[in-house]
Design a protein around this motif. Structure first.
Motif, PDB file in Angstrom:
ATOM      1  N   MET A  19      30.395  26.516   1.816  1.00  0.00           N
ATOM      2  CA  MET A  19      30.304  25.590   0.864  1.00  0.00           C
ATOM      3  C   MET A  19      30.783  24.302   1.067  1.00  0.00           C
ATOM      4  N   GLY A  20      31.682  24.109   1.799  1.00  0.00           N
ATOM      5  CA  GLY A  20      31.937  22.863   2.092  1.00  0.00           C
ATOM      6  C   GLY A  20      33.334  22.557   1.416  1.00  0.00           C
ATOM      7  N   TYR A  21      33.872  23.339   0.283  1.00  0.00           N
ATOM      8  CA  TYR A  21      35.048  23.370  -0.458  1.00  0.00           C
ATOM      9  C   TYR A  21      35.511  24.665  -0.663  1.00  0.00           C
ATOM     10  N   ALA A  22      36.921  24.755  -1.145  1.00  0.00           N
ATOM     11  CA  ALA A  22      37.430  25.951  -1.501  1.00  0.00           C
ATOM     12  C   ALA A  22      38.067  25.740  -3.028  1.00  0.00           C
ATOM     13  N   SER A  23      37.553  26.597  -3.874  1.00  0.00           N
ATOM     14  CA  SER A  23      38.396  26.409  -5.109  1.00  0.00           C
ATOM     15  C   SER A  23      39.598  26.929  -5.349  1.00  0.00           C
ATOM     16  N   PRO A  24      40.557  26.086  -5.711  1.00  0.00           N
ATOM     17  CA  PRO A  24      42.018  26.772  -6.115  1.00  0.00           C
ATOM     18  C   PRO A  24      42.022  28.295  -6.828  1.00  0.00           C
ATOM     19  N   ARG A  25      42.814  29.094  -6.514  1.00  0.00           N
ATOM     20  CA  ARG A  25      43.058  30.112  -7.370  1.00  0.00           C
ATOM     21  C   ARG A  25      44.535  30.191  -8.357  1.00  0.00           C
ATOM     22  N   SER A  26      44.469  30.919  -9.258  1.00  0.00           N
ATOM     23  CA  SER A  26      45.521  30.959 -10.298  1.00  0.00           C
ATOM     24  C   SER A  26      46.154  32.452 -10.146  1.00  0.00           C
ATOM     25  N   TYR A  27      47.509  32.581  -9.884  1.00  0.00           N
ATOM     26  CA  TYR A  27      48.107  33.662  -9.601  1.00  0.00           C
ATOM     27  C   TYR A  27      49.070  33.973 -10.917  1.00  0.00           C
ATOM     28  N   LYS A  28      48.946  34.809 -11.742  1.00  0.00           N
ATOM     29  CA  LYS A  28      49.969  35.136 -12.813  1.00  0.00           C
ATOM     30  C   LYS A  28      51.207  35.813 -12.146  1.00  0.00           C
ATOM     31  N   MET A  29      51.423  36.306 -11.155  1.00  0.00           N
ATOM     32  CA  MET A  29      52.608  36.780 -10.651  1.00  0.00           C
ATOM     33  C   MET A  29      52.657  36.703  -8.939  1.00  0.00           C
ATOM     34  N   SER A  30      53.646  36.097  -8.650  1.00  0.00           N
ATOM     35  CA  SER A  30      54.006  35.655  -7.100  1.00  0.00           C
ATOM     36  C   SER A  30      55.342  35.335  -6.964  1.00  0.00           C
ATOM     37  N   THR A  31      55.698  35.232  -5.747  1.00  0.00           N
ATOM     38  CA  THR A  31      57.243  35.220  -5.372  1.00  0.00           C
ATOM     39  C   THR A  31      57.346  34.112  -4.292  1.00  0.00           C
ATOM     40  N   VAL A  32      58.030  33.044  -4.708  1.00  0.00           N
ATOM     41  CA  VAL A  32      58.137  31.934  -3.742  1.00  0.00           C
ATOM     42  C   VAL A  32      59.651  32.035  -3.062  1.00  0.00           C
ATOM     43  N   MET A  33      59.854  31.719  -1.888  1.00  0.00           N
ATOM     44  CA  MET A  33      61.044  31.729  -1.077  1.00  0.00           C
ATOM     45  C   MET A  33      60.953  30.355  -0.517  1.00  0.00           C
ATOM     46  N   PHE A  34      62.366  29.863  -0.712  1.00  0.00           N
ATOM     47  CA  PHE A  34      62.431  28.484   0.218  1.00  0.00           C
ATOM     48  C   PHE A  34      63.945  28.635   0.943  1.00  0.00           C
ATOM     49  N   THR A  35      63.900  28.150   2.233  1.00  0.00           N
ATOM     50  CA  THR A  35      65.241  28.210   3.062  1.00  0.00           C
ATOM     51  C   THR A  35      65.357  26.789   3.366  1.00  0.00           C
ATOM     52  N   ASP A  36      66.680  26.256   3.794  1.00  0.00           N
ATOM     53  CA  ASP A  36      66.913  25.191   4.453  1.00  0.00           C
ATOM     54  C   ASP A  36      68.278  25.387   4.984  1.00  0.00           C
ATOM     55  N   PHE A  37      68.418  24.322   5.986  1.00  0.00           N
ATOM     56  CA  PHE A  37      69.857  24.494   6.653  1.00  0.00           C
ATOM     57  C   PHE A  37      70.810  23.429   5.943  1.00  0.00           C
ATOM     58  N   LYS A  38      71.791  23.963   5.479  1.00  0.00           N
ATOM     59  CA  LYS A  38      72.998  23.018   4.933  1.00  0.00           C
ATOM     60  C   LYS A  38      73.367  22.082   5.954  1.00  0.00           C
ATOM     61  N   GLY A  39      73.629  20.779   5.439  1.00  0.00           N
ATOM     62  CA  GLY A  39      74.054  19.646   6.451  1.00  0.00           C
ATOM     63  C   GLY A  39      72.978  19.397   7.567  1.00  0.00           C
ATOM     64  N   PHE A  40      71.804  19.589   7.407  1.00  0.00           N
ATOM     65  CA  PHE A  40      70.951  19.743   8.583  1.00  0.00           C
ATOM     66  C   PHE A  40      71.055  18.161   9.116  1.00  0.00           C
ATOM     67  N   THR A  41      70.968  17.168   8.154  1.00  0.00           N
ATOM     68  CA  THR A  41      70.709  15.857   8.903  1.00  0.00           C
ATOM     69  C   THR A  41      71.972  15.369   9.622  1.00  0.00           C
TER      70      THR A  41
END
Length: 539
Positions: A326-348
């Motif tokens: 179709m040339g495009y993709a519609s966003p989808r809603s999710y009632k339940m999902s689990t997000v994880m972030f990681t980062d390194f402390k003092g990276f800079t």
């Protein structure tokens, strides 16, 4: 006239096509049986009396020629037409030497197919006539102790041999067949079987008769007294006195007419071969063009697969499918999902003493290991920004196990960061300290814009997960209360209190220490056991 025909071909469509051609012939009644491998052939041969067998050279894994030998050994009067994909002189000789009476190239041509079948059936009738004639002669041999009483009024040659291979007597049919009476023949060629028979392999047939103590058959081409060339079919039959062979009777039939049919068939095959050669030359250019087109199509398909693989490595399958169609993709809603972030402390600050190449190599090493871990837990990687790594469970395929999946991945990542120096002592890597934050909630996922598509997520749950990571302690897995309520019965957790989040009420936090022992495969509580996996599959 009705005939039973067996078609044995691995290609069921080819079997059906040949059967349809035969059954459409109103001048002859055919009963057609088909099979696709060797086992049914022998079962059908035991049940039915076949007049013709059409056998593919590819039957039993390209061992069709071996099957011909087996069939002809036991059913020598059934003609076999071999079905061949690619014709050559060597293949045709192999087919005929194996016992085939004719051959056909696949795919078949209807007119030639009908003609070959009828010719083969004519050969079958001629062979049966010879067989019946031999049987009538053998039935006339009635007093084994008085072999001289063999019926003389027959056109077939009957010769009596002693066990040591000397001819004792021949009937009048011998004279009719060879043009010599018995005495003349013995005088010219001797009385031993090696002189009496014109077959160069007579010693081998004689040996087989005594070894098996059974009748043997063979065919010989010879020139008789007045120059005529004949084809003689000989049956050597042992006559027993108790358990010992007392005499051997040779019954010979003139099968020259049948051989004439075969020679006509060979001539027709030669004409067909010449025609096929002409067609082959005419088709060579077409085949070359076809090969070039196939190669071009293969290269196009290869490049398309590379492009698809690249897209699927960047975007989920449903997004790629919608973008391509179709040339495009519609966003989808999710009632339940689990997000994880990681980062390194003092990276800079830690990067001040590292070259850009060293930083990129280190990030590639750690993030590649994170990719391997989350791929085992049905988690979708979203992006990396600098030293931050983001992934989400429960998208793009919805599931209710995503809080467990992400927490298990977080524990495994934490364990990897604690042990990577021991596991990879040969690598020189910076001593980066990891923080992990996890939150469960609703979000929207998809792609936006027109160029350089990237799959991303939006929503308050993403912001909360980021705050869980920012508020985490080094080497811990920090989760929100919304994640905790799903996993609390299976993991050992510690309550930390709550934190204030911008534009958001305060959020309770928990440290996840490990899986509970009853659900853990290892002592550290990192990997789930079968009991936990079974419970997870039922969620």
């Amino acid at each position: 006239m009705a005939y039973n025909i067996l078609i044995a071909d691995t290609d069921i469509d080819s079997c059906n096509a040949m059967a349809q051609i035969l059954c459409s012939d109103s001048s002859v009644v055919y009963s057609v049986y088909t099979c696709q491998n060797t086992d049914p052939i022998w079962k059908l041969l035991q049940i039915h009396r076949f007049d013709l067998i059409l056998l593919s050279s590819q039957i039993s894994g390209n061992k069709g020629f071996d099957e011909i030998k087996k069939i002809k050994y036991k059913y020598r009067y059934i003609p076999v037409i071999i079905l061949i994909e690619e014709l050559s002189g060597a293949i045709i000789n192999l087919a005929l030497n194996s016992g085939a009476s004719d051959y056909l190239r696949k795919p078949i041509e209807e007119i030639e197919f009908k003609a070959r079948v009828k010719t083969a059936l004519m050969l079958r009738e001629a062979m049966l006539e010879v067989e019946n004639k031999n049987r009538r002669i053998e039935s006339q041999i009635y007093d084994l102790n008085k072999l001289s009483l063999i019926v003389k009024q027959t056109d077939n040659s009957v010769i009596i041999f002693t066990p040591d291979g000397h001819a004792e007597w021949a009937n009048e049919g011998f004279f009719k067949m060879y043009g010599y009476n018995f005495e003349e023949f013995v005088h010219k060629y001797g009385s031993e079987i090696t002189g009496f028979s014109f077959n160069k392999d007579i010693k081998e047939y004689w040996r087989k008769l005594f070894e098996r103590k059974k009748t043997v058959n063979y065919t010989t081409r010879c020139r008789v007294k007045y120059g005529a060339v004949k084809w003689i079919q000989t049956t050597l039959t042992p006559i027993f006195d108790g358990s010992e062979i007392e005499k051997i009777i040779a019954i010979e039939s003139d099968i020259t007419p049948q051989k004439c049919v075969e020679l006509k068939l060979v001539k027709r095959n030669e004409e067909t071969q010449r025609l096929m050669h002409s067609l082959k030359e005419a088709n060579q250019q077409l085949e070359k063009q076809r090969s070039e087109i196939l190669e071009q199509n293969r290269m196009i398909e290869l490049e398309r697969n590379k492009a698809d693989d690249l897209l699927l490595n960047i975007l989920p399958t449903y997004v790629v499918t919608e973008l391509k169609s179709m040339g495009y993709a519609s966003p989808r809603s999710y009632k339940m999902s689990t997000v994880m972030f990681t980062d390194f402390k003092g990276f800079t600050k830690s990067c001040e003493n590292l070259t850009p190449e060293q930083i990129v190599d280190a990030l590639d090493f750690f993030f590649s290991k994170f990719d391997d871990i989350i791929s085992c837990h049905y988690i979708e990687k979203i992006k990396t920004i600098g030293d931050s790594y983001m992934c989400v469970g429960g998208i793009p395929l919805r599931n209710r196990s995503n809080p467990f999946d992400v927490v298990l991945a977080g524990l495994e990542i934490r364990h990897f960061m604690a042990t990577y120096k021991e596991r990879y002592p040969e690598k020189t890597l910076p001593d980066w300290q990891l923080r992990i934050g996890i939150h469960t909630g609703s979000l929207v996922a998809g792609v936006v814009g027109k160029i350089k598509f990237a799959y991303d997520t939006w929503g308050d749950s993403v912001n909360v997960a980021k705050r869980m990571e920012s508020a985490d302690e080094i080497g811990a897995v920090n989760i929100s209360a919304d994640t905790y309520k799903y996993i609390k019965n299976y993991f050992i957790c510690r309550h930390r209190g709550s934190i204030e989040i911008k534009n958001h009420k305060s959020v309770d936090m928990y440290f996840v220490d490990r899986l509970k022992p009853e659900f853990s495969l290892d002592e550290d509580g990192i990997y789930p056991n079968d009991k936990f996996i079974e419970l997870l599959n039922e969620i």
